[in-house]
Design an enzyme around this catalytic site. Structure first.
Site, short mmCIF file in Angstrom:
data_model
loop_
_atom_site.label_atom_id
_atom_site.label_comp_id
_atom_site.label_asym_id
_atom_site.label_seq_id
_atom_site.Cartn_x
_atom_site.Cartn_y
_atom_site.Cartn_z
N GLY A 73 0.08 5.10 -4.66
CA GLY A 73 -0.57 6.30 -5.20
C GLY A 73 -0.06 7.54 -4.49
N SER A 86 -8.27 -5.13 4.79
CA SER A 86 -8.70 -4.88 3.40
C SER A 86 -9.04 -6.16 2.62
CB SER A 86 -7.64 -4.07 2.65
OG SER A 86 -7.45 -2.83 3.26
N ASN A 104 -10.51 -3.59 -6.69
CA ASN A 104 -9.67 -2.61 -7.42
C ASN A 104 -10.18 -2.28 -8.82
OD1 ASN A 104 -6.53 -3.69 -5.90
ND2 ASN A 104 -7.86 -1.99 -5.34
N ASP A 154 0.82 -1.22 0.00
CA ASP A 154 0.00 0.00 0.00
C ASP A 154 0.85 1.26 0.00
OD1 ASP A 154 -2.37 1.43 0.03
OD2 ASP A 154 -2.51 1.41 2.21
N GLY A 155 0.31 2.30 -0.62
CA GLY A 155 0.96 3.62 -0.57
C GLY A 155 1.56 4.06 -1.90
C1 FPP Z 1 -2.05 -0.19 -3.39
O1 FPP Z 1 -1.57 1.14 -3.32
C2 FPP Z 1 -1.47 -0.88 -4.55
C3 FPP Z 1 -2.17 -1.49 -5.55
C4 FPP Z 1 -3.65 -1.54 -5.55
C5 FPP Z 1 -1.51 -2.10 -6.72
C6 FPP Z 1 -0.24 -2.86 -6.45
C7 FPP Z 1 0.34 -3.28 -7.75
C8 FPP Z 1 1.66 -3.23 -8.08
C9 FPP Z 1 2.73 -2.88 -7.10
C10 FPP Z 1 2.12 -3.50 -9.47
C11 FPP Z 1 2.00 -4.86 -10.02
C12 FPP Z 1 2.37 -5.98 -9.13
C13 FPP Z 1 3.34 -6.94 -9.36
C14 FPP Z 1 3.39 -8.12 -8.45
C15 FPP Z 1 4.34 -6.85 -10.44
P1 FPP Z 1 -2.59 2.35 -3.52
O2 FPP Z 1 -2.70 2.65 -4.96
O3 FPP Z 1 -3.89 2.02 -2.85
O4 FPP Z 1 -1.86 3.53 -2.78
P2 FPP Z 1 -2.55 4.75 -2.04
O5 FPP Z 1 -3.22 4.19 -0.81
O6 FPP Z 1 -1.38 5.63 -1.70
O7 FPP Z 1 -3.51 5.38 -3.00
#
Ligand code: FPP
Length: 249
Positions: free
Chosen positions: A31, A204, A76, A28-29
């Site tokens: 974004g 989550s 998502n 997480d984090g």
């Molecule tokens: C959560 O952070 C992250 C995700 C929903 C996506 C994670 C995907 C990857 C790291 C890329 C693909 C994966 C692999 C295994 C190659 P967030 O977007 O919710 O962050 P935020 O809370 O800061 O908005």
């Protein structure tokens, strides 16, 4: 030599005899990491996927047997289409690299979740990595993709109910083990350690059954910044915990 001793002090001490067998991570984090830098959110996912690769190398080197990551949840899909396709693009890139490198790195790759709505090219790559995993023997990496804990439990219940409907099973004979055997994680020990970077302190919809006795380590560091030092300190924190599994230890 002063920097050497400073470096040594900064590195958390890890007991090699008490390495968690299975580590799970909610990445997480991404974004927020991008937004803090004035970048599009997708740049955060790109940085996050690099962090994932490095984390896998670190955990494999420590002797961890299984590494499970939450890459894309059943919820998502609600994100803007360009963000969804950027994440799918990163997975595609990772899978291409995995097909090329996983024999050399000796990793096994599995996907937990409903992969049926994914693009045909992603599904083909997933199948390829599953085949390669039959000939590799090292750390198992479980990528949770279109995964939700409630969805996983609902599917398992449905499968058992179907057996009852077919007359092959009596409801009264259903055991926890039977349910476990119908989860994506069948045959894999439960996570010993769950790491959630990014400042939130919630589950989550991740591994709802499997996390029953897992030790949680939360961190305010955003996933793209979650380097080796942070992994080691999460493991050091895990090693300070006393696990009682409901007993009195
Ligand atoms: C959560 O952070 C992250 C995700 C929903 C996506 C994670 C995907 C990857 C790291 C890329 C693909 C994966 C692999 C295994 C190659 P967030 O977007 O919710 O962050 P935020 O809370 O800061 O908005």
């Amino acid at each position: 030599m002063a920097w050497l001793s400073r470096k040594k002090q900064a590195e958390p001490e890890i007991d090699p005899a008490n390495i968690p067998r299975h580590v799970a991570v909610i990445m997480d984090g991404n974004g927020r990491w991008a937004q803090q830098r004035g970048l599009p959110r997708t740049a955060g996912h790109s940085a996050g996927s690099e962090t994932f690769r490095k984390a896998a190398d670190t955990l494999a080197r420590l002797g961890v047997e299984a590494f499970t990551v939450y890459a894309f949840s059943t919820e998502n899909w609600k994100r803007p289409p360009e963000e969804v396709s950027a994440i799918m693009g990163l997975l595609d890139k990772y899978l291409h690299e995995a097909v090329r490198d996983m024999r050399e790195k000796n990793i096994r790759l599995y996907f937990w979740g409903d992969t049926s709505p994914l693009s045909p090219s992603l599904r083909t790559l997933i199948e390829e990595t599953q085949k390669i995993s039959e000939s590799t023997s090292g750390m198992r990496v479980n990528v949770c993709l279109n995964y939700g804990g409630r969805d996983e439990l609902t599917r398992a219940c449905r499968a058992l109910a179907q057996q009852c409907e077919d007359g092959a099973l009596k409801a009264a004979d259903i055991t926890g083990e039977m349910l476990e055997n119908r989860l994506y994680s069948a045959g894999v020990s439960d996570p010993d350690l769950l790491i959630r970077p990014g400042g939130e302190r919630r589950i989550s919809n991740f591994l709802l059954w499997q996390l029953a006795y897992t030790e949680f380590v939360f961190s305010d560091v955003l996933w793209p910044d979650f380097g080796e030092k942070e992994i080691l300190s999460a493991i050091a924190e895990y090693q300070r915990r006393k696990r009682r599994y409901g007993g009195i230890g």
